[in-house]
Design a protein around this motif. Structure first.
Motif, PDB file in Angstrom:
ATOM      1  N   HIS A   8      41.292  44.541  47.344  1.00  0.00           N
ATOM      2  CA  HIS A   8      40.245  43.633  47.778  1.00  0.00           C
ATOM      3  C   HIS A   8      40.587  42.175  47.499  1.00  0.00           C
ATOM      4  CE1 HIS A   8      37.776  47.112  48.591  1.00  0.00           C
ATOM      5  NE2 HIS A   8      38.150  47.579  47.416  1.00  0.00           N
ATOM      6  N   PHE A   9      41.843  41.900  47.294  1.00  0.00           N
ATOM      7  CA  PHE A   9      42.289  40.529  47.105  1.00  0.00           C
ATOM      8  C   PHE A   9      43.430  40.274  48.081  1.00  0.00           C
ATOM      9  CE2 PHE A   9      40.290  41.566  43.169  1.00  0.00           C
ATOM     10  CZ  PHE A   9      39.710  40.388  42.745  1.00  0.00           C
ATOM     11  N   TRP A 266      29.645  37.367  36.077  1.00  0.00           N
ATOM     12  CA  TRP A 266      30.906  37.289  35.339  1.00  0.00           C
ATOM     13  C   TRP A 266      31.268  38.695  34.894  1.00  0.00           C
ATOM     14  CZ3 TRP A 266      34.523  33.589  34.304  1.00  0.00           C
ATOM     15  CH2 TRP A 266      35.489  33.915  33.353  1.00  0.00           C
ATOM     16  N   ASN A 267      32.483  39.109  35.229  1.00  0.00           N
ATOM     17  CA  ASN A 267      32.943  40.448  34.853  1.00  0.00           C
ATOM     18  C   ASN A 267      34.208  40.316  34.008  1.00  0.00           C
ATOM     19  OD1 ASN A 267      33.863  43.070  34.653  1.00  0.00           O
ATOM     20  ND2 ASN A 267      33.304  43.607  36.760  1.00  0.00           N
ATOM     21  N   PRO A 268      34.144  40.595  32.699  1.00  0.00           N
ATOM     22  CA  PRO A 268      35.323  40.447  31.846  1.00  0.00           C
ATOM     23  C   PRO A 268      36.455  41.402  32.188  1.00  0.00           C
ATOM     24  CG  PRO A 268      33.511  41.484  30.646  1.00  0.00           C
ATOM     25  CD  PRO A 268      32.945  41.002  31.936  1.00  0.00           C
ATOM     26  N   THR A 272      42.559  40.395  33.806  1.00  0.00           N
ATOM     27  CA  THR A 272      43.957  40.658  34.168  1.00  0.00           C
ATOM     28  C   THR A 272      44.223  40.310  35.624  1.00  0.00           C
ATOM     29  OG1 THR A 272      44.070  42.434  32.528  1.00  0.00           O
ATOM     30  CG2 THR A 272      45.767  42.404  34.234  1.00  0.00           C
ATOM     31  N   GLU A 273      43.257  40.600  36.502  1.00  0.00           N
ATOM     32  CA  GLU A 273      43.432  40.300  37.920  1.00  0.00           C
ATOM     33  C   GLU A 273      43.442  38.793  38.160  1.00  0.00           C
ATOM     34  OE1 GLU A 273      44.177  41.591  41.803  1.00  0.00           O
ATOM     35  OE2 GLU A 273      44.241  42.578  39.862  1.00  0.00           O
ATOM     36  N   GLY A 295      34.749  29.380  38.352  1.00  0.00           N
ATOM     37  CA  GLY A 295      36.091  28.824  38.279  1.00  0.00           C
ATOM     38  C   GLY A 295      37.195  29.683  37.718  1.00  0.00           C
ATOM     39  N   PRO A 296      37.086  31.020  37.671  1.00  0.00           N
ATOM     40  CA  PRO A 296      38.140  31.830  37.044  1.00  0.00           C
ATOM     41  C   PRO A 296      39.481  31.810  37.767  1.00  0.00           C
ATOM     42  CG  PRO A 296      36.539  33.239  38.135  1.00  0.00           C
ATOM     43  CD  PRO A 296      35.975  31.848  38.146  1.00  0.00           C
ATOM     44  N   PHE A 297      39.477  31.423  39.068  1.00  0.00           N
ATOM     45  CA  PHE A 297      40.741  31.257  39.784  1.00  0.00           C
ATOM     46  C   PHE A 297      41.149  29.779  39.855  1.00  0.00           C
ATOM     47  CE2 PHE A 297      39.494  35.367  41.761  1.00  0.00           C
ATOM     48  CZ  PHE A 297      40.643  36.075  41.451  1.00  0.00           C
TER      49      PHE A 297
END
Length: 335
Positions: A8-9, A266-268, A272-273, A295-297
């Motif tokens: 899914h990415f 937010w999913n911890p 890793t992804e 902003g995680p990416f």
């Protein structure tokens, strides 16, 4: 040119080298998180040691004193002069309990401390591993022989309190027999996020308090009360125990994030992804993230030297994205 990185990415490379990150979501988030297994599942506990009083079964308001109990555990007598060496050799079979001393003083038959000048101590042993003198493995038996310690087992009356019990044991004692017990959760800063099942809901307040008691640093426990909204990626939650402060501080892959967990997603488990996809970027790349969230990416990408264009439909995400960009000193690199 399109290259699929994961289910899914997807990463799209254009001739001018911008990089677009797209994510496919479903209302129940099954496309992102394929498993709801808790990240902090407790290991299998020595449930044979603790036989909970029947009075705690069905408890909905936590009474810590009700869990106290005296149990009989095996112990071995060791000369004080060689105590540390022998304890080290027997660490695999020693009793391991939260807040419990595994080396104790001897007691006489009347229960008083032995007055033999403290020449010996008792090492408490795991009753699941040691039931008799013949239960020691060859490694432990050889060590006892080398140190001249008699391979003899005594019984020690040990008082267990709520502080010595593991969360799984407490919840297994409280919930109706035969029903699933959960002691796992996702941790977001000081917040423990649970997904309780219907049969656990009557005990939710007690479960929340146990999670706080047994997990240092957790000061708030919440339970999701509905599915994730497919438009703004948030969900309703109930505070089960602790403070009501929902502003979490999370450090992921060396980046600090702050956000209101009650208003954003937010999913911890995606840590890793996030790191894997950002590792594909090179300094000077242009990154466009149209679902930027907090902003995680894009923040790691900006720290990596990329030029970033970011957006999100949810205004709460956008505000926290701006805050986190300033917090990590990359706000000039993100448009």
């Amino acid at each position: 040119q399109c290259r699929i990185i994961k289910d899914h990415f997807s990463v799209y490379k254009l001739p001018t080298t911008p990089l677009f990150i797209t994510r496919d979501f479903s209302p129940d988030c099954s496309s992102v998180v394929h498993s709801q297994k808790a990240m902090t599942d407790q290991p299998q506990t020595d449930l044979g040691l603790y036989k909970p009083p029947q009075t705690v079964r069905g408890m909905t308001e936590l009474d810590r004193a009700a869990f106290s109990q005296t149990v009989s555990v095996p112990a071995i007598r060791i000369p004080t002069i060689i105590l540390n060496k022998v304890v080290k050799s027997l660490k695999k079979v020693a009793l391991q309990r939260p807040g419990l001393k595994r080396v104790v003083e001897e007691h006489n038959e009347d229960g008083n401390k032995d007055s033999s000048k403290g020449e010996h101590r008792l090492l408490l042993l795991d009753p699941n591993s040691i039931t008799s003198a013949d239960s020691f493995g060859s490694e432990e038996a050889e060590a006892l022989k080398a140190y001249g310690v008699a391979q003899e087992i005594q019984k020690y009356q040990l008082k267990l309190t709520y502080e010595n019990l593991k969360s799984e044991e407490i919840l297994r004692a409280v919930l109706p027999e035969g029903q699933d017990v959960t002691s796992g959760f996702s941790r977001v800063g000081h917040i423990a996020h649970m997904n309780l099942r219907d049969h656990q809901l009557p005990y939710r307040k007690l479960i929340g308090q146990v999670i706080i008691d047994k997990n240092p640093g957790v000061t708030c426990v919440v339970n999701k009360t509905n599915t994730i909204d497919s438009t703004y990626r948030n969900f309703q939650m109930e505070v089960l125990a602790g403070e009501s402060n929902m502003v979490a501080k999370v450090r992921e892959n060396g980046v600090l994030y702050e956000f209101d967990f009650s208003l954003v997603y937010w999913n911890p488990r995606l840590s890793t992804e996030h790191e894997r996809i950002v590792s594909l970027l090179q300094r000077g790349d242009t990154v466009v993230d149209v679902f930027a969230g907090v902003g995680p990416f894009v923040i790691p990408a900006a720290r990596r030297g990329c030029e970033v264009v970011a957006n999100d439909l949810n205004l709460e995400y956008f505000c926290w994205l701006q805050h986190n960009a300033k917090l990590n000193k990359v706000d000039r690199k993100i448009t």
